[in-house]
Write an enzyme that holds these catalytic residues in place. Structure first.
Site, PDB file in Angstrom:
ATOM      1  N   GLN A 319      37.973   5.881  18.914  1.00 53.92           N
ATOM      2  CA  GLN A 319      37.358   5.024  19.937  1.00 53.92           C
ATOM      3  C   GLN A 319      38.241   4.918  21.182  1.00 53.92           C
ATOM      4  O   GLN A 319      39.365   4.420  21.119  1.00 53.92           O
ATOM      5  CB  GLN A 319      37.109   3.611  19.384  1.00 53.92           C
ATOM      6  CG  GLN A 319      36.134   3.569  18.225  1.00 53.92           C
ATOM      7  CD  GLN A 319      36.828   3.546  16.889  1.00 53.92           C
ATOM      8  OE1 GLN A 319      37.899   4.126  16.724  1.00 53.92           O
ATOM      9  NE2 GLN A 319      36.223   2.875  15.918  1.00 53.92           N
ATOM     10  N   GLN A 341      34.834  10.045  21.807  1.00 50.34           N
ATOM     11  CA  GLN A 341      34.106   9.001  21.081  1.00 50.34           C
ATOM     12  C   GLN A 341      34.079   7.721  21.926  1.00 50.34           C
ATOM     13  O   GLN A 341      35.101   7.296  22.458  1.00 50.34           O
ATOM     14  CB  GLN A 341      34.771   8.713  19.733  1.00 50.34           C
ATOM     15  CG  GLN A 341      34.038   7.669  18.898  1.00 50.34           C
ATOM     16  CD  GLN A 341      34.633   7.517  17.503  1.00 50.34           C
ATOM     17  OE1 GLN A 341      35.368   8.380  17.036  1.00 50.34           O
ATOM     18  NE2 GLN A 341      34.288   6.434  16.841  1.00 50.34           N
ATOM     19  N   ASP A 342      32.868   7.135  22.056  1.00 46.96           N
ATOM     20  CA  ASP A 342      32.693   5.848  22.754  1.00 46.96           C
ATOM     21  C   ASP A 342      33.008   5.944  24.250  1.00 46.96           C
ATOM     22  O   ASP A 342      33.693   5.079  24.816  1.00 46.96           O
ATOM     23  CB  ASP A 342      33.555   4.759  22.121  1.00 46.96           C
ATOM     24  CG  ASP A 342      33.115   4.396  20.718  1.00 46.96           C
ATOM     25  OD1 ASP A 342      32.123   4.976  20.249  1.00 46.96           O
ATOM     26  OD2 ASP A 342      33.756   3.535  20.098  1.00 46.96           O
ATOM     27  N   ASP A 363      28.872   8.777  19.251  1.00 49.54           N
ATOM     28  CA  ASP A 363      28.466   7.442  19.718  1.00 49.54           C
ATOM     29  C   ASP A 363      28.864   7.223  21.176  1.00 49.54           C
ATOM     30  O   ASP A 363      29.298   6.134  21.562  1.00 49.54           O
ATOM     31  CB  ASP A 363      29.121   6.341  18.862  1.00 49.54           C
ATOM     32  CG  ASP A 363      28.863   6.515  17.381  1.00 49.54           C
ATOM     33  OD1 ASP A 363      27.874   7.177  17.021  1.00 49.54           O
ATOM     34  OD2 ASP A 363      29.649   5.993  16.573  1.00 49.54           O
ATOM     35  N   ARG A 427      22.486   7.171  16.146  1.00 50.78           N
ATOM     36  CA  ARG A 427      22.514   6.541  14.829  1.00 50.78           C
ATOM     37  C   ARG A 427      22.590   5.026  15.029  1.00 50.78           C
ATOM     38  O   ARG A 427      23.082   4.540  16.060  1.00 50.78           O
ATOM     39  CB  ARG A 427      23.688   7.041  13.993  1.00 50.78           C
ATOM     40  CG  ARG A 427      25.075   6.807  14.586  1.00 50.78           C
ATOM     41  CD  ARG A 427      26.154   7.258  13.636  1.00 50.78           C
ATOM     42  NE  ARG A 427      27.502   7.037  14.166  1.00 50.78           N
ATOM     43  CZ  ARG A 427      28.591   6.982  13.408  1.00 50.78           C
ATOM     44  NH1 ARG A 427      28.495   7.135  12.095  1.00 50.78           N
ATOM     45  NH2 ARG A 427      29.783   6.788  13.955  1.00 50.78           N
TER      46      ARG A 427
END
Length: 521
Positions: A319, A341-342, A363, A427
């Site tokens: 993250q 990620q993120d 994500d 998701r």
């Protein structure tokens, strides 16, 4: 703050005495309570205060919810930090900021009669409550949170009731209030979101923008860093008018934060790839996801244009946020967001992104804002070995939150190094996750199933994932997941619910930003 809150409550009491919903009666009031997830709590408050109209039910509930938010803030403030390590203290700092913001959002709600605004601000307060807990869970520090988690459960119930009651009231208020004719999209393709002055600002070339402050690394401006310019803004504020900071070309290695007290701020660069704000903060190095952002903005009415925001921590650091926004009624135009990620944390509030680029792996468009990305390009990068790419992870926790991630008229493709990594549209991070892809070009990198589960059957019945008239090698819906919450949208009327005009009520606020937009499908 206590004096201000008591004053505000007095104003609310006076306001209630003058405002009446036509046809309201006690049975209608209790009918509103019956639609709350915790009706016994609602009826207790109604009986305790002897309210008579649905509006009074809402105001009574909001005042009680504000009291709960103040209590939560005091609990966090009084928390014993002596036993906390650096990571737990980082989560604590987030919680303190988040509950302060919840008090702010609830005060705004109490001072408003606009149901859509109230629903947005209540959704933000609910997101804050969830994020505080996430900060401890992310570091496996839940035991530190248990000391006051039970005390905060009441706040969660009051928030859920407030969301449900305000939503139930909306049609009553609409039916009882004369409405002006709806303004349609203007001929220059600008909606009517902000002022004409803001519209001109976004339509003006970067170099010709009339700025209140200039940031330049070579010393030719007022400041050499963006953070220094932000710190100076409060001393140079122009009231409610737009304040413009021009950030000249350069690579600015800093973490920037714009608090909720700084409203109507515009930051404009010299173009994608020319003005770059970069950092490498990440969760693996002890920062929470929330605090890892290279650039974070909370103040309402924020505008950004012609910049790149990036987090260079890399996929191994997990993250690591490039840009986080909880700015309500904000517009981002012609910007790039680069991370893994993120990457793009669309945290809360109503947000609109146009002609932007978003790069990431897992994500990488996530959060709980009511947000539309329109005419943007989404680029999927090579993840860690064995990792699955998921473009979105939306985090709606309550069915009455007016939030979701809408991607409209945009393109999804892979970067040159992507390889064969499995890639999905999203998701479900939280139980009522809501994402819609409409009229997008989906490259063949998208797995035929389309969507990926979070954990087992979690949220598969309660999420809302939709696809409407997408094209490209990854757009076929024949092999898509069979979850109850997944929808192949075939009705234009259903798809219209997720357009800028309907989902964001964008016709009322985007146009002043100067960003072109499409109101409908």
């Amino acid at each position: 703050m206590d004096k201000f809150i008591n004053f505000l409550r007095g104003i609310v009491t006076i306001f209630i005495s003058f405002v009446v919903v036509h046809g309201a009666n006690p049975s209608t009031t209790f009918s509103v309570c019956s639609q709350a997830p915790y009706p016994e709590l609602c009826t207790f408050l109604v009986g305790k205060t002897s309210v008579e109209t649905p509006l009074e039910v809402r105001q009574t509930t909001l005042v009680s919810t504000l009291t709960q938010a103040e209590h939560a803030h005091k609990l966090v403030l009084a928390m014993d930090l002596s036993s906390l390590g650096p990571r737990a203290k980082s989560a604590w700092v987030d919680c303190l900021e988040l509950y302060e913001d919840s008090v702010y959002q609830l005060n705004r709600s109490l001072g408003s009669t606009n149901s859509r605004d109230i629903q947005t601000w209540l959704s933000a307060a609910s997101t804050n409550h969830e994020t505080c807990q996430n900060g401890f869970h992310d570091f496996n520090l839940s035991s530190h949170f248990q000391t006051f988690k039970a005390s905060l459960s009441g706040f969660s119930k009051y928030l859920s009731n407030s969301l449900a009651i305000n939503k139930a009231l909306t049609p009553l208020l609409i039916n009882s209030t004369p409405r002006k004719g709806r303004r349609l999209m203007e001929t220059n393709n600008f909606p009517n979101w902000l002022s004409k002055g803001d519209r001109k600002l976004l339509a003006t070339p970067s170099g010709a923008t009339s700025a209140d402050l200039v940031v330049a690394q070579d010393g030719s401006g007022n400041y050499k860093t963006i953070s220094e310019a932000i710190a100076a803004v409060s001393k140079l504020t122009k009231g409610n008018s737009r304040f413009v900071i021009h950030v000249k070309a350069g690579v600015y290695k800093e973490n920037v934060e714009i608090k909720n007290t700084m409203e109507n701020l515009m930051v404009v660069g010299d173009g994608i790839g020319s003005t770059i704000v970069t950092s490498n903060k990440n969760a693996q190095d002890g920062s929470t996801t929330f605090a890892s952002a290279t650039f974070a903005v909370s103040g309402a009415g924020f505008i950004a244009r012609d910049m790149t925001f990036e987090n260079t921590a890399g996929p191994a650091k997990h993250q690591a946020v490039a840009f986080r926004s909880s700015s309500d009624l904000s517009v981002v135009y012609g910007c790039a967001f680069k991370g893994y990620q993120d990457t793009l944390y669309v945290y809360s509030g109503r947000q609109f992104y146009r002609n932007c680029q978003v790069y990431g792996t897992q994500d990488f468009v996530f959060g709980n804002a009511a947000v539309v990305l329109q005419s943007c390009n989404i680029y999927v990068r090579k993840p860690l070995g064995g990792q699955t790419n998921t473009i979105t992870a939306q985090s709606r926790t309550d069915p009455n939150q007016n939030t979701g991630i809408i991607i409209h008229n945009s393109g999804v493709s892979g970067t040159s190094d992507l390889g064969g990594a499995p890639t999905f549209l999203g998701r479900p991070w939280k139980e009522y996750s809501r994402v819609v892809f409409m009229k997008c070009s989906l490259d063949s990198i998208i797995d035929s199933a389309g969507w990926f589960p979070w954990s087992g059957n979690f949220a598969l019945n309660t999420l809302y994932y939709g696809e409407y008239m997408n094209t490209g090698g990854g757009a076929g819906t024949g092999g898509r997941v069979k979850w109850p919450g997944y929808h192949v949208i075939t009705s234009a009327a259903e798809a219209t619910k997720f357009t800028v005009g309907d989902f964001l009520d964008g016709g009322s606020w985007i146009s002043g930003s100067g960003s072109p937009y499409t109101s409908g499908l």
